[in-house]
Design a protein around this motif. Structure first.
Motif, PDB file in Angstrom:
ATOM      1  N   GLY A  98       1.111 -16.075  -2.904  1.00 59.33           N
ATOM      2  CA  GLY A  98       0.099 -15.045  -3.098  1.00 59.33           C
ATOM      3  C   GLY A  98       0.671 -13.646  -3.196  1.00 59.33           C
ATOM      4  N   THR A  99       1.982 -13.500  -3.110  1.00 59.10           N
ATOM      5  CA  THR A  99       2.664 -12.215  -3.224  1.00 59.10           C
ATOM      6  C   THR A  99       4.111 -12.472  -3.630  1.00 59.10           C
ATOM      7  OG1 THR A  99       3.107 -10.122  -2.092  1.00 59.10           O
ATOM      8  CG2 THR A  99       3.352 -12.115  -0.792  1.00 59.10           C
ATOM      9  N   ASP A 100       4.877 -11.406  -3.769  1.00 54.53           N
ATOM     10  CA  ASP A 100       6.274 -11.522  -4.173  1.00 54.53           C
ATOM     11  C   ASP A 100       7.088 -12.228  -3.080  1.00 54.53           C
ATOM     12  OD1 ASP A 100       8.607 -11.200  -5.629  1.00 54.53           O
ATOM     13  OD2 ASP A 100       8.953  -9.165  -4.914  1.00 54.53           O
ATOM     14  N   PRO A 101       7.904 -13.206  -3.425  1.00 59.99           N
ATOM     15  CA  PRO A 101       8.727 -13.887  -2.418  1.00 59.99           C
ATOM     16  C   PRO A 101       9.645 -12.946  -1.631  1.00 59.99           C
ATOM     17  CG  PRO A 101       8.671 -15.185  -4.408  1.00 59.99           C
ATOM     18  CD  PRO A 101       7.993 -13.887  -4.724  1.00 59.99           C
ATOM     19  N   LEU A 102      10.079 -11.838  -2.230  1.00 60.21           N
ATOM     20  CA  LEU A 102      10.896 -10.871  -1.477  1.00 60.21           C
ATOM     21  C   LEU A 102      10.114 -10.252  -0.333  1.00 60.21           C
ATOM     22  CD1 LEU A 102      12.943  -9.020  -4.242  1.00 60.21           C
ATOM     23  CD2 LEU A 102      13.790 -10.567  -2.485  1.00 60.21           C
ATOM     24  N   ASP A 103       8.835  -9.961  -0.548  1.00 67.59           N
ATOM     25  CA  ASP A 103       7.992  -9.426   0.518  1.00 67.59           C
ATOM     26  C   ASP A 103       7.821 -10.439   1.641  1.00 67.59           C
ATOM     27  OD1 ASP A 103       7.719  -7.127  -0.998  1.00 67.59           O
ATOM     28  OD2 ASP A 103       5.789  -7.748  -1.855  1.00 67.59           O
ATOM     29  N   VAL A 104       7.693 -11.705   1.275  1.00 69.35           N
ATOM     30  CA  VAL A 104       7.564 -12.755   2.279  1.00 69.35           C
ATOM     31  C   VAL A 104       8.861 -12.903   3.067  1.00 69.35           C
ATOM     32  CG1 VAL A 104       7.130 -15.218   2.631  1.00 69.35           C
ATOM     33  CG2 VAL A 104       5.809 -13.943   0.941  1.00 69.35           C
ATOM     34  N   LEU A 105      10.000 -12.818   2.384  1.00 70.37           N
ATOM     35  CA  LEU A 105      11.282 -12.884   3.074  1.00 70.37           C
ATOM     36  C   LEU A 105      11.435 -11.714   4.043  1.00 70.37           C
ATOM     37  CD1 LEU A 105      13.969 -14.382   3.407  1.00 70.37           C
ATOM     38  CD2 LEU A 105      14.891 -12.922   1.618  1.00 70.37           C
ATOM     39  N   ASP A 106      10.989 -10.523   3.645  1.00 72.62           N
ATOM     40  CA  ASP A 106      11.019  -9.372   4.555  1.00 72.62           C
ATOM     41  C   ASP A 106      10.148  -9.614   5.786  1.00 72.62           C
ATOM     42  OD1 ASP A 106      12.736  -8.055   2.842  1.00 72.62           O
ATOM     43  OD2 ASP A 106      11.141  -6.864   1.887  1.00 72.62           O
ATOM     44  N   ALA A 107       8.967 -10.198   5.591  1.00 66.45           N
ATOM     45  CA  ALA A 107       8.083 -10.504   6.722  1.00 66.45           C
ATOM     46  C   ALA A 107       8.698 -11.564   7.630  1.00 66.45           C
ATOM     47  CB  ALA A 107       6.723 -10.964   6.207  1.00 66.45           C
ATOM     48  N   LEU A 108       9.361 -12.559   7.039  1.00 63.28           N
ATOM     49  CA  LEU A 108      10.036 -13.576   7.845  1.00 63.28           C
ATOM     50  C   LEU A 108      11.207 -12.990   8.619  1.00 63.28           C
ATOM     51  CD1 LEU A 108      10.016 -16.562   5.325  1.00 63.28           C
ATOM     52  CD2 LEU A 108       8.708 -16.390   7.445  1.00 63.28           C
ATOM     53  N   THR A 109      11.924 -12.064   7.986  1.00 60.92           N
ATOM     54  CA  THR A 109      13.029 -11.388   8.675  1.00 60.92           C
ATOM     55  C   THR A 109      12.507 -10.578   9.854  1.00 60.92           C
ATOM     56  OG1 THR A 109      14.269 -11.299   6.616  1.00 60.92           O
ATOM     57  CG2 THR A 109      14.970  -9.807   8.369  1.00 60.92           C
ATOM     58  N   ALA A 110      11.404  -9.858   9.641  1.00 62.07           N
ATOM     59  CA  ALA A 110      10.808  -9.067  10.722  1.00 62.07           C
ATOM     60  C   ALA A 110      10.307  -9.942  11.854  1.00 62.07           C
ATOM     61  CB  ALA A 110       9.681  -8.208  10.167  1.00 62.07           C
ATOM     62  N   ALA A 111       9.904 -11.166  11.540  1.00 67.71           N
ATOM     63  CA  ALA A 111       9.412 -12.091  12.561  1.00 67.71           C
ATOM     64  C   ALA A 111      10.538 -12.838  13.275  1.00 67.71           C
ATOM     65  CB  ALA A 111       8.445 -13.096  11.937  1.00 67.71           C
TER      66      ALA A 111
END
Length: 116
Positions: A98-111
């Motif tokens: 539902g969004t750019d995979p890079l944004d999801v990777l950033d969210a996973l990194t933050a988590a």
């Protein structure tokens, strides 16, 4: 399509074909709506959604999370890959997330999944 099947088309074979196509589109829309987004961060781990049920990947089960980038039909395509224990391998596209995979990777990194 379903409405035009009932109101516009007068021959029986045409109604049948248009009715089948209308039902198929409704089923496709329902499955697509149910299946997205396919990845969620929960307190217990990563929740990977599917059409019928979801799988929970705990932090210990995740081997690596990475972005794969390649060119396809003149466009750059990114995929998020999650490699988990037990020969489980998940690939998520922009459509799945539902969004750019890079944004999801950033969210996973933050988590805290960066070291995975």
């Amino acid at each position: 399509m379903a409405i035009s099947c009932v109101t516009v088309v007068t021959d029986t074979p045409g109604r049948l074909l248009l009715g089948i196509a209308g039902v198929g589109l409704i089923l496709f829309a329902g499955i697509t709506w149910r299946a997205r987004p396919k990845l969620a961060i929960t307190p217990d781990g990563l929740l990977v959604g599917g059409v019928l049920r979801s799988h929970l990947l705990r932090r210990a089960d995740i081997k690596i999370i990475r972005i794969t980038e390649f060119r396809r039909i003149g466009r750059k395509t990114r995929l998020l890959e999650v490699d988990a224990a037990g020969d489980q391998f998940y690939i998520f596209s922009r459509w799945d997330l539902g969004t750019d995979p890079l944004d999801v990777l950033d969210a996973l990194t933050a988590a805290g999944y960066a070291g995975s």
